[in-house]
Design an enzyme around this catalytic site. Sequence first.
Site, PDB file in Angstrom:
ATOM      1  N   GLY A  46       0.851  -1.191   0.000  1.00 59.27           N
ATOM      2  CA  GLY A  46       0.000   0.000   0.000  1.00 59.27           C
ATOM      3  C   GLY A  46       0.891   1.247   0.000  1.00 59.27           C
ATOM      4  O   GLY A  46       1.589   1.485  -0.982  1.00 59.27           O
ATOM      5  N   SER A 113       6.835  -4.227  -1.607  1.00 59.24           N
ATOM      6  CA  SER A 113       6.360  -2.906  -1.999  1.00 59.24           C
ATOM      7  C   SER A 113       6.399  -1.995  -0.772  1.00 59.24           C
ATOM      8  O   SER A 113       7.458  -1.873  -0.153  1.00 59.24           O
ATOM      9  CB  SER A 113       4.967  -3.038  -2.615  1.00 59.24           C
ATOM     10  OG  SER A 113       4.590  -1.868  -3.283  1.00 59.24           O
ATOM     11  N   TRP A 114       5.286  -1.342  -0.401  1.00 61.92           N
ATOM     12  CA  TRP A 114       5.284  -0.589   0.855  1.00 61.92           C
ATOM     13  C   TRP A 114       5.670  -1.498   2.022  1.00 61.92           C
ATOM     14  O   TRP A 114       6.305  -1.065   2.990  1.00 61.92           O
ATOM     15  CB  TRP A 114       3.919   0.044   1.102  1.00 61.92           C
ATOM     16  CG  TRP A 114       3.660   0.328   2.554  1.00 61.92           C
ATOM     17  CD1 TRP A 114       2.785  -0.319   3.370  1.00 61.92           C
ATOM     18  CD2 TRP A 114       4.303   1.330   3.366  1.00 61.92           C
ATOM     19  NE1 TRP A 114       2.835   0.200   4.637  1.00 61.92           N
ATOM     20  CE2 TRP A 114       3.763   1.215   4.676  1.00 61.92           C
ATOM     21  CE3 TRP A 114       5.282   2.280   3.125  1.00 61.92           C
ATOM     22  CZ2 TRP A 114       4.162   2.030   5.725  1.00 61.92           C
ATOM     23  CZ3 TRP A 114       5.686   3.105   4.178  1.00 61.92           C
ATOM     24  CH2 TRP A 114       5.122   2.975   5.460  1.00 61.92           C
ATOM     25  N   ASP A 268       9.507  -4.086 -13.233  1.00 60.40           N
ATOM     26  CA  ASP A 268       8.601  -3.511 -12.241  1.00 60.40           C
ATOM     27  C   ASP A 268       8.412  -2.029 -12.543  1.00 60.40           C
ATOM     28  O   ASP A 268       9.351  -1.237 -12.439  1.00 60.40           O
ATOM     29  CB  ASP A 268       9.199  -3.712 -10.848  1.00 60.40           C
ATOM     30  CG  ASP A 268       8.259  -3.325  -9.719  1.00 60.40           C
ATOM     31  OD1 ASP A 268       7.354  -2.504  -9.951  1.00 60.40           O
ATOM     32  OD2 ASP A 268       8.461  -3.828  -8.601  1.00 60.40           O
ATOM     33  N   HIS A 296       5.845  -6.452 -10.691  1.00 56.19           N
ATOM     34  CA  HIS A 296       5.763  -6.034  -9.294  1.00 56.19           C
ATOM     35  C   HIS A 296       5.046  -7.024  -8.393  1.00 56.19           C
ATOM     36  O   HIS A 296       5.427  -7.189  -7.237  1.00 56.19           O
ATOM     37  CB  HIS A 296       5.046  -4.676  -9.214  1.00 56.19           C
ATOM     38  CG  HIS A 296       4.996  -4.109  -7.831  1.00 56.19           C
ATOM     39  ND1 HIS A 296       6.113  -3.592  -7.194  1.00 56.19           N
ATOM     40  CD2 HIS A 296       3.961  -3.970  -6.949  1.00 56.19           C
ATOM     41  CE1 HIS A 296       5.772  -3.160  -5.997  1.00 56.19           C
ATOM     42  NE2 HIS A 296       4.478  -3.384  -5.811  1.00 56.19           N
TER      43      HIS A 296
END
Length: 317
Positions: A46, A113-114, A268, A296
């Site tokens: 996120g 990711s986050w 990505d 990703h």
Amino acid sequence: MTERRTFYPPIEPYESGHLDVGDGHSIYWERVGTPGAKPAVFLHGGPGGGFGADNRRCWDPDKYDVLLFEQRGCGRSTPFASLEDNTTQHLIADIEKLRAMCGHEKWQVFGGSWGSTLSLAYSQAHPERATEIILRGIFFGDQYEYEWLFKHGASEIYPDEFEKFLAILPEEGRDNPIEAFHRILTGEDEHLKLQAARAWSRWEGVTVTLLPSEATLAHFDDAKQALAMARIENHYMRHGCFLDEGQLLANVDRIRHIPCVIVQGRHDSCTPPRSAWELKQAWPEADLQIVPDGGHLFNEPGILDGLIRATDRFAGD
């Protein structure tokens, strides 16, 4: 060629609930695997995302005891899509409360990711608590990454979709989409807010896929998913993810002694390989795996293979 690894079989949690972490926030959590086995924690993406059933399946359930949770304002945590008392520092404190709840001294930290940002920030704040760190799609929360996503970078790969992303904004706000979206996402017009949330979330859905995926875009278009993702992600990015510029790279020495695997897709478009490469230069002991046919998402074949091989590698440690 060696056959690529894929998910372990579907699994249901053996325990779940909510933890009151203070500030009016209640965090949804669940545990899968074998009680008393090797501890691990999953940190979702996120900010504003959540986790699904497939996220439970990245560990051997006979060898791991995995905690998954939804961060403040996300998914089943309450209050929904709240920005109040919602910062990286709050999330780091929540992870520690969850660890204490589970009774673990240490655990494997796994995030993409986050989730990679939060994994690095948490591990640097509490290096004594991480047995290993497994990362995917590195994101530092630095200025060049915001410019890639919202100015020049992904917009040149997906110019048609970037035009759709900006279309909801007034002309005078399009040079600073993060700020312009913030005004709408925290405004009083609920219809416009949802339109903006869906535009923001769709742009995310476009950049995370290596090939077009209607199922992925449908997930990101879901009203509840879009609202939490857009509001919380915009909130964090507007504040530089509540980190100093360059902080995570500058503090790598705090965690260089911890075994680490980094799985990064070559193609990505959401979190390009530059950040993973910079992390490897600062952390030569880390095992960087650049997947030649990877984007990703964690469930792409090459990315998933690297992640599951990593959890298997550390299963006996």
